[in-house]
Motif scaffolding. Structure first.
Motif, PDB file in Angstrom:
ATOM      1  N   GLY A 306     -66.831  20.112  25.217  1.00  0.00           N
ATOM      2  CA  GLY A 306     -65.891  19.816  26.296  1.00  0.00           C
ATOM      3  C   GLY A 306     -65.705  20.993  27.248  1.00  0.00           C
ATOM      4  O   GLY A 306     -66.367  22.028  27.133  1.00  0.00           O
ATOM      5  N   THR A 307     -64.784  20.804  28.178  1.00  0.00           N
ATOM      6  CA  THR A 307     -64.574  21.800  29.235  1.00  0.00           C
ATOM      7  C   THR A 307     -63.141  22.314  29.209  1.00  0.00           C
ATOM      8  O   THR A 307     -62.204  21.533  29.055  1.00  0.00           O
ATOM      9  N   ILE A 308     -62.994  23.626  29.374  1.00  0.00           N
ATOM     10  CA  ILE A 308     -61.670  24.214  29.578  1.00  0.00           C
ATOM     11  C   ILE A 308     -61.589  24.690  31.016  1.00  0.00           C
ATOM     12  O   ILE A 308     -62.462  25.405  31.502  1.00  0.00           O
ATOM     13  N   SER A 309     -60.541  24.258  31.683  1.00  0.00           N
ATOM     14  CA  SER A 309     -60.305  24.651  33.064  1.00  0.00           C
ATOM     15  C   SER A 309     -59.038  25.505  33.081  1.00  0.00           C
ATOM     16  O   SER A 309     -57.984  25.061  32.644  1.00  0.00           O
ATOM     17  N   LEU A 310     -59.159  26.732  33.555  1.00  0.00           N
ATOM     18  CA  LEU A 310     -58.002  27.626  33.593  1.00  0.00           C
ATOM     19  C   LEU A 310     -57.441  27.683  35.007  1.00  0.00           C
ATOM     20  O   LEU A 310     -58.096  28.205  35.901  1.00  0.00           O
ATOM     21  N   PHE A 327     -68.690  29.658  21.559  1.00  0.00           N
ATOM     22  CA  PHE A 327     -70.137  29.427  21.546  1.00  0.00           C
ATOM     23  C   PHE A 327     -70.479  28.259  20.634  1.00  0.00           C
ATOM     24  O   PHE A 327     -71.198  27.336  21.011  1.00  0.00           O
ATOM     25  N   ASP A 328     -69.905  28.278  19.433  1.00  0.00           N
ATOM     26  CA  ASP A 328     -70.228  27.240  18.456  1.00  0.00           C
ATOM     27  C   ASP A 328     -69.815  25.850  18.947  1.00  0.00           C
ATOM     28  O   ASP A 328     -70.535  24.880  18.771  1.00  0.00           O
ATOM     29  N   LYS A 329     -68.647  25.769  19.593  1.00  0.00           N
ATOM     30  CA  LYS A 329     -68.189  24.453  20.069  1.00  0.00           C
ATOM     31  C   LYS A 329     -68.850  24.068  21.390  1.00  0.00           C
ATOM     32  O   LYS A 329     -68.594  23.005  21.932  1.00  0.00           O
ATOM     33  N   GLN A 330     -69.674  24.948  21.892  1.00  0.00           N
ATOM     34  CA  GLN A 330     -70.402  24.682  23.144  1.00  0.00           C
ATOM     35  C   GLN A 330     -69.428  24.357  24.284  1.00  0.00           C
ATOM     36  O   GLN A 330     -69.573  23.386  25.019  1.00  0.00           O
TER      37      GLN A 330
END
Ligand SMILES: NC(=O)c1ccc[n+]([C@@H]2O[C@H](COP(=O)([O-])OP(=O)(O)OC[C@H]3O[C@@H](n4cnc5c(N)ncnc54)[C@H](O)[C@@H]3O)[C@@H](O)[C@H]2O)c1
Ligand SMILES: [Zn+2]
Ligand SMILES: [Zn+2]
Length: 393
Positions: A306-310, A327-330
């Motif tokens: 998934g994506t994290i948007s800050l 890294f592991d969770k891509q």
């Protein structure tokens, strides 16, 4: 003129300061009609105080009427109604051509290695006098303005300066797939507006905060809310339970460096806050001083891939980050100050009388400029159900 000035940590006052004048041929002077207090101002109020001088004029969410223009501002006339983007950008450099207006090469603050200058936002962003005042000098005014129509009240348009494009970019960077779920951490003005935009675009939205009034307001607009007070130690599990065990497609962090629940960062904030500026400044730049609880939650909550948007602002230069998990969770991580003018054409069609985003009643408090010192204190303490303050000079 009267202006809201920074005087020291947790100390702002309204003072008489000289009226701004045209200094460059690309300047304009605007008579301010509405100017907001932002969650970003709270970072100056306390943690970023080392980069402020007593007397600096605050404020970066401003609109008003053009009073005077320099000889090279051919596209603005006295009397026009304008909103100022929080960042100052030229509109014609390489970065502006890429619509990365917060990286404008004409106004970049090279002394501190930072991006485009920002109104009222410390030495890190050019120490430009801000808009919480009766008048504002607008540098690079040929591009640093958004013209808005006559008629509707200021509240219809003033959030174009920051809240709307910041929330819009936060949602765009979150890149939620069609029919997907977005989790928004923090339901202050930025998180609240991001929820509204994501719902408007068809996403399922889960919002997290710890202030009852903010949770209530989000819930009333269709957000599924989670009260952090009830999940201090199992927030990730609670949200995974709501999302088929996987976690949401994206998480938007609308909290930033002053997150609740981060003891290590809190000590660093206090220590940096007590040091003389000359020592505190390199500390801020070279050490990990952010309160990282919201970011850590985001990394835990987001589904794999998934994506994290800050959207929340961070300021430490050596914050500890769990690279293994990222890294592991891509996980994809996207962030930055909002490139305000990039989104204006998308947002403007939503600023109509039927008001799909609820901007007309977005402010919880409309106060005279003189009340700014009390408003800063109340907003920081999240008292009096204060979510957004507009000031009227
Ligand atoms: N990227 C940009 O261009 C941009 C522009 C404007 C604001 N910002 C930043 O966005 C952030 C939010 O701004 P705002 O005006 O909404 O401020 P705000 O301070 O009113 O909102 C922050 C909210 O987060 C909540 N919160 C605190 N700790 C939390 C945690 N651990 N988990 C979940 N929620 C938590 C608080 O209760 C509060 O409601 C700030 O960091 C601000 O600097 C960024
Ligand atoms: Zn702001
Ligand atoms: Zn530029």
């Amino acid at each position: 003129m009267k202006a809201v000035t920074w005087q020291g940590k947790k100390n702002v006052s309204v003072e008489e300061v000289p009226d701004p004048k045209i200094e460059q041929p690309t300047d304009a002077i605007v008579r301010v009609t509405t100017t907001n207090i932002c969650g970003s101002d709270l970072h100056l109020y306390e943690p970023l105080g080392a980069f402020m001088d007593a007397g600096d004029v605050l404020g970066h969410e401003t609109m008003g009427i053009v009073e005077e223009v320099g000889p090279e501002v051919g596209n603005l006339r006295p009397g026009e109604r304008v909103v100022m983007p929080f960042q100052i950008s030229c509109g014609h450099c390489h970065m502006c051509d890429l619509q990365l207006y917060t990286q404008c090469e004409t106004t970049q603050v090279r002394e501190h290695g930072t991006g485009a200058a920002i109104f009222g936002y410390s030495k890190l962003y050019g120490q430009v006098a801000g808009g919480q005042a009766e008048f504002l000098r607008v540098p690079q005014a040929q591009f640093t303005h958004i013209k808005v129509p006559e008629g509707p009240p200021d509240e219809r348009f003033v959030y174009l300066s920051d809240v709307l494009p910041t929330a819009w970019q936060g949602v765009a960077y979150a890149d939620v797939p069609k029919g997907g779920t977005l989790c928004v951490l923090g339901l202050g003005p930025i998180g609240d507006m991001a929820c509204r935009i994501a719902i408007h675009q068809g996403a399922r939205v889960i919002g997290v905060d710890l202030v009852a009034a903010r949770l209530d307001r989000a819930r009333s607009r269709g957000v599924e809310t989670v009260d952090l007070n009830e999940h201090e130690n199992d927030l990730g599990d609670a949200i995974r339970e709501m999302t088929g065990g996987r976690g949401p497609d994206a998480v938007l962090d609308a909290v930033g460096m002053e997150a609740h629940g981060s003891p290590a960062g809190s000590v660093a904030h206090k220590v940096v806050g007590m040091l003389p500026d000359a020592i505190a400044r390199p500390m801020m730049k070279n050490a990990g001083v952010d309160k990282l609880n919201a970011l850590y939650s985001a990394i835990d909550i987001v589904r794999r891939g998934g994506t994290i948007s800050l959207s929340g602002v961070y300021g430490g230069m050596a914050d500890p980050i769990p690279m293994l998990t990222l890294f592991d969770k891509q996980i994809q991580l996207r962030m930055g100050q909002a490139n305000v003018k990039r989104y204006v054409d998308d947002i403007m069609p939503l600023l109509t009388d039927d008001d799909p985003l609820g901007v007309d009643n977005f402010a919880t408090h409309s106060l005279p400029l003189e009340d700014a010192p009390q408003a800063y204190e109340t907003f920081q303490k999240k008292e009096d159900d204060m979510i957004k303050v507009v000031l009227k000079p």
